[in-house]
Design a protein around this motif. Sequence first.
Motif, PDB file in Angstrom:
ATOM      1  N   SER A 288       0.838  -1.198   0.000  1.00 21.89           N
ATOM      2  CA  SER A 288       0.000   0.000   0.000  1.00 21.89           C
ATOM      3  C   SER A 288       0.868   1.240   0.000  1.00 21.89           C
ATOM      4  CB  SER A 288      -0.899   0.017   1.248  1.00 21.89           C
ATOM      5  OG  SER A 288      -0.101   0.177   2.419  1.00 21.89           O
ATOM      6  N   LYS A 289       0.252   2.376  -0.311  1.00 25.26           N
ATOM      7  CA  LYS A 289       0.931   3.659  -0.179  1.00 25.26           C
ATOM      8  C   LYS A 289       1.349   3.890   1.263  1.00 25.26           C
ATOM      9  CE  LYS A 289      -0.029   8.641  -0.496  1.00 25.26           C
ATOM     10  NZ  LYS A 289      -1.090   9.645  -0.740  1.00 25.26           N
ATOM     11  N   ALA A 290       0.560   3.401   2.217  1.00 28.97           N
ATOM     12  CA  ALA A 290       0.865   3.599   3.634  1.00 28.97           C
ATOM     13  C   ALA A 290       2.202   2.983   4.019  1.00 28.97           C
ATOM     14  CB  ALA A 290      -0.252   3.007   4.496  1.00 28.97           C
ATOM     15  N   GLN A 295       7.343   5.377   6.118  1.00 29.90           N
ATOM     16  CA  GLN A 295       8.794   5.530   6.112  1.00 29.90           C
ATOM     17  C   GLN A 295       9.204   6.969   5.799  1.00 29.90           C
ATOM     18  OE1 GLN A 295      10.943   2.148   3.993  1.00 29.90           O
ATOM     19  NE2 GLN A 295       8.869   1.830   3.219  1.00 29.90           N
ATOM     20  N   ALA A 296       8.574   7.523   4.769  1.00 24.92           N
ATOM     21  CA  ALA A 296       8.967   8.854   4.291  1.00 24.92           C
ATOM     22  C   ALA A 296       8.684   9.931   5.329  1.00 24.92           C
ATOM     23  CB  ALA A 296       8.236   9.170   2.990  1.00 24.92           C
ATOM     24  N   TYR A 297       7.502   9.919   5.919  1.00 22.97           N
ATOM     25  CA  TYR A 297       7.161  10.974   6.881  1.00 22.97           C
ATOM     26  C   TYR A 297       7.948  10.823   8.178  1.00 22.97           C
ATOM     27  CZ  TYR A 297       3.398  12.306   3.718  1.00 22.97           C
ATOM     28  OH  TYR A 297       2.679  12.724   2.626  1.00 22.97           O
ATOM     29  N   GLY A 419       1.475  -2.215   8.230  1.00 24.86           N
ATOM     30  CA  GLY A 419       0.927  -3.527   7.922  1.00 24.86           C
ATOM     31  C   GLY A 419      -0.257  -3.892   8.798  1.00 24.86           C
ATOM     32  N   LYS A 420      -0.405  -3.202   9.920  1.00 24.83           N
ATOM     33  CA  LYS A 420      -1.509  -3.492  10.839  1.00 24.83           C
ATOM     34  C   LYS A 420      -2.712  -2.578  10.619  1.00 24.83           C
ATOM     35  CE  LYS A 420       1.386  -5.392  14.557  1.00 24.83           C
ATOM     36  NZ  LYS A 420       2.676  -5.407  13.873  1.00 24.83           N
ATOM     37  N   GLU A 462      -0.066   7.746   7.691  1.00 28.81           N
ATOM     38  CA  GLU A 462      -0.225   9.165   7.399  1.00 28.81           C
ATOM     39  C   GLU A 462       0.667  10.051   8.259  1.00 28.81           C
ATOM     40  OE1 GLU A 462      -4.488  10.151   5.348  1.00 28.81           O
ATOM     41  OE2 GLU A 462      -4.357  10.377   7.526  1.00 28.81           O
ATOM     42  N   GLY A 463       1.025  11.174   7.664  1.00 31.50           N
ATOM     43  CA  GLY A 463       1.710  12.244   8.363  1.00 31.50           C
ATOM     44  C   GLY A 463       1.205  13.556   7.816  1.00 31.50           C
ATOM     45  N   CYS A 464       1.364  14.633   8.573  1.00 31.24           N
ATOM     46  CA  CYS A 464       0.974  15.951   8.092  1.00 31.24           C
ATOM     47  C   CYS A 464       1.876  16.999   8.726  1.00 31.24           C
ATOM     48  CB  CYS A 464      -0.489  16.244   8.360  1.00 31.24           C
ATOM     49  SG  CYS A 464      -0.938  16.325  10.115  1.00 31.24           S
TER      50      CYS A 464
END
Length: 469
Positions: A288-290, A295-297, A419-420, A462-464
């Motif tokens: 998934s994108k998640a 990792q990125a955020y 993954g969860k 998610e991150g913001c």
Amino acid sequence: MKRKILTSFIVGVLSFILVGCANKTTTTISEKSEPDTPPAYSSDKDYKISNWCGVQSQVYSLNDDGSIDNTSKRNLTDEEYLEQYRYLKECGITITQPSLIETGMNNSLKQLEAAQKVGIKQIIIDYALINKLSMYYEDYSNEDIEYEEVVDSIRSYIAPYLEYESLYGFYIKDEPDASQFGLIGFAQNVIKEASGKEIYVNLFPVYGTNTQFGGITYKKYIQEFLKNVSTSYISYDNYPIKGDGIKTYLQTDFLYNMDYLKELAPDREIWTFLQCIKFGGSNRAIESKADLSFQAYSFMAYGGECIQWFTYWYPGLTHENFGMPMIDSLGNRTSVYYYVKELNEDIHYLDDYYNNFLWQGVMINNVNGGEGNFEYIEESCITSNVLKKYESEDDLLIGVFKDNDQRNGFMVVNFTDPGKNISNKTTLEFDGYKNVLIIKNGTSEAKRINDSKLTLDLLSGEGCFVIPY
């Protein structure tokens, strides 16, 4: 993509418009009263996004056992090759690594030409250049040649490469041990003087062994690199997305590696490889994108300056049991390509904001231990007099930033195993602020908040970026 933000309030309309250089985004204000005008930011820099295993000129099918079907091999046409570079550009890559098997002058010039046509930067591999530098290092160490002679000779050799604005730098070594740092430092100095460019070198992660480091500790390994090699950055890899086919889990020193390098190399950019492929016995497939945004955020919460996706092109059948990354062996885009593309677009939307802030440190809300990550970084966490209280249903990572006007920004990350698929309701309480600007999933929203409290529903991964004002 660069955006200059113009905010216009219209009486009776609960919305504001963000005007970008390439598109227009309209965000609805959910509060009953309109927020005050948010701060405006602009930047002429792209967030650096790179990759491992660049475009190859040959494609092939795989047999059922994963081996190459040699009868299917064919070379891409010139147009097909250029189309592959367009795929790099379209998915948000700004600096591409070369193919690891197509090296040398002719291949490198072909790569630079394609990169220049699509508008991205290219790192090249030329083993003849590396061998020259190695030979000159030995001669210079033995005082058999003057340094200026070395620079002149290398400048002459690389002159064809310098004709291309797309040239970013010259690959020298992946995961060297400390005994090679003298040569690598010499190569950096010579290349810098001969061309104004840098070398490319990537280091071991913290979970490497002392033998891999050169018979020393990881701390000494990094210190020796910093002492000998004057690159503007320090690059490493750490791949956290794990699973055994039954359960998923995270690499426990994922954050510690960032934390440690920030401590030891505060004046250098931090570059990292992040995982977008299944490999080895425990690094699971990206589903998934998640899996990617987590990792990125997390890396961006640590002020990281360059994300390098491992890998872009299928690396071939090796002992590491690779799955399919962004591009398969036939040159087709996979589902992972589109996950990465969507995430990279979100990251580039952050350019105007993130590039105007300097990293200060991180804070955590330790609910379940961050799957083993938080115990390694708790002592280095900071506090903020702007974000005075924060609560979350599950583990939370917050990067703390300041702009040139000393305004705070916060990268808020749902730090749970993607993954969860765990959502994480989060409440941030600021010290007296009435408004926030929220940058999330490629959109911006200005909000007026009650009692200086902001509630976020962060989905898995998610991150913001939140700017109180």
